[in-house]
Write an enzyme that holds these catalytic residues in place. Structure first.
Site, PDB file in Angstrom:
ATOM      1  N   ARG A  50      59.975  67.907  -7.563  1.00 11.60           N
ATOM      2  CA  ARG A  50      59.360  68.333  -8.818  1.00 11.60           C
ATOM      3  C   ARG A  50      59.521  67.221  -9.852  1.00 11.60           C
ATOM      4  NH1 ARG A  50      62.180  74.343  -9.243  1.00 11.60           N
ATOM      5  NH2 ARG A  50      61.416  75.174  -7.225  1.00 11.60           N
ATOM      6  N   ASP A  52      59.160  65.113 -13.155  1.00 10.17           N
ATOM      7  CA  ASP A  52      59.015  65.546 -14.542  1.00 10.17           C
ATOM      8  C   ASP A  52      57.761  64.963 -15.178  1.00 10.17           C
ATOM      9  OD1 ASP A  52      61.388  66.968 -14.398  1.00 10.17           O
ATOM     10  OD2 ASP A  52      62.603  65.299 -15.145  1.00 10.17           O
ATOM     11  N   TYR A 111      63.702  57.005  -5.012  1.00  8.42           N
ATOM     12  CA  TYR A 111      63.101  56.760  -6.321  1.00  8.42           C
ATOM     13  C   TYR A 111      63.361  55.313  -6.725  1.00  8.42           C
ATOM     14  CZ  TYR A 111      62.224  61.698  -7.426  1.00  8.42           C
ATOM     15  OH  TYR A 111      61.741  62.988  -7.439  1.00  8.42           O
ATOM     16  N   ARG A 196      67.201  59.550 -14.053  1.00 10.50           N
ATOM     17  CA  ARG A 196      67.093  59.012 -15.405  1.00 10.50           C
ATOM     18  C   ARG A 196      68.447  59.005 -16.111  1.00 10.50           C
ATOM     19  NH1 ARG A 196      62.556  62.799 -17.625  1.00 10.50           N
ATOM     20  NH2 ARG A 196      63.026  61.718 -19.580  1.00 10.50           N
TER      21      ARG A 196
END
Length: 252
Positions: A50, A52, A111, A196
């Site tokens: 999911r 952002d 990522y 993040r």
């Protein structure tokens, strides 16, 4: 029902994230509407993760069910690319086992986060500009500390609906890619805002605001308030999702 994996990429700039939201257009919604139009039945799509708002995917995997067997998935791929907006691209659609699940069967996700240390008008939409000198060696030493832990509560968004904050990180490293500083991280799963928050905290190490022992304590405290500020989402990319081979065995 026949189940299919769909491999796609998207620029997240114009979306409220992957998941459907009541107050914005999501990638999931756009994909469901496109498939529904072509298959002429309502289609529910489940993604491997999911992402952002504003986060991109060079490779996202999702699954959907179709009451009829698709004789030519490549033709559906081509038609879907024609009707979807230019910021979503479909790579391929392949049949998988009926019980295969894009999210729960994934064994790893990767990522990448891009950091720019100079002004560049052609990279600013996909990189986070950081001023000043960074101690990349210390940032990489701190990154390797992540592999020794599995509870990442300190880097999780507060008040989420997940049942556990346990993740297994198998790779975390800063490298240079095309003149940019790139943080790559691979794990079996990720928490909301986890990458993040980790990058923001590692930047504090690189700026000399946190020592390596401080970074270790941030992880061990299991307190989001101890970690650094989350970096912006526009420089974050989901780049890979892997599955066990049996997911693709449709010879049953």
């Amino acid at each position: 029902m026949n189940r299919y994996f769909i491999y796609l990429a998207y620029n997240g700039k114009n979306y409220c994230g992957w998941q459907n939201q009541p107050n914005g257009t999501s990638v999931q919604q756009t994909l469901e509407e496109g498939l529904g139009t072509l298959l002429r039945v309502p289609v529910a799509v489940t993604g491997a993760g999911r992402t952002d708002a504003g986060v991109h995917a060079r490779l996202m995997v999702a699954h959907f069910d179709c009451p009829e067997f698709l004789n030519d998935p490549d033709a559906l791929t081509e038609k879907l690319n024609r009707i979807l907006p230019c910021d979503i691209a479909i790579y391929r659609i392949i049949q998988v086992r009926p019980e295969a699940h894009a999210r729960f069967d994934a064994v790893s996700r990767t990522y990448k986060y891009y950091i720019l240390q100079r002004k560049d008008p052609f990279l600013c939409d996909f990189s986070y500009r950081v001023r000043g000198v960074l101690d990349i060696e210390s940032m990489n030493i701190a990154s390797r500390l992540l592999l020794g832990y599995n509870d990442f509560t300190s880097f999780s968004k507060l008040h989420t609906d997940v049942k556990t904050n346990i993740c297994r990180v198998s790779h975390a490293e800063f490298t240079l890619e095309d003149g940019q500083l790139c943080f790559t991280i691979t794990a079996d799963r990720f928490l909301r805002n986890m990458v993040r928050a980790i990058v923001g905290t590692l930047l504090d190490v690189g700026r000399g605001k946190l020592s390596l022992e401080d970074f270790r304590q941030v992880i061990e405290e299991k307190d989001r308030g101890k970690a650094g500020t989350s970096v912006p989402g526009h420089a974050l990319f989901l780049t890979d999702v892997t599955y066990p081979e049996e997911v693709f065995d449709v010879s049953w």
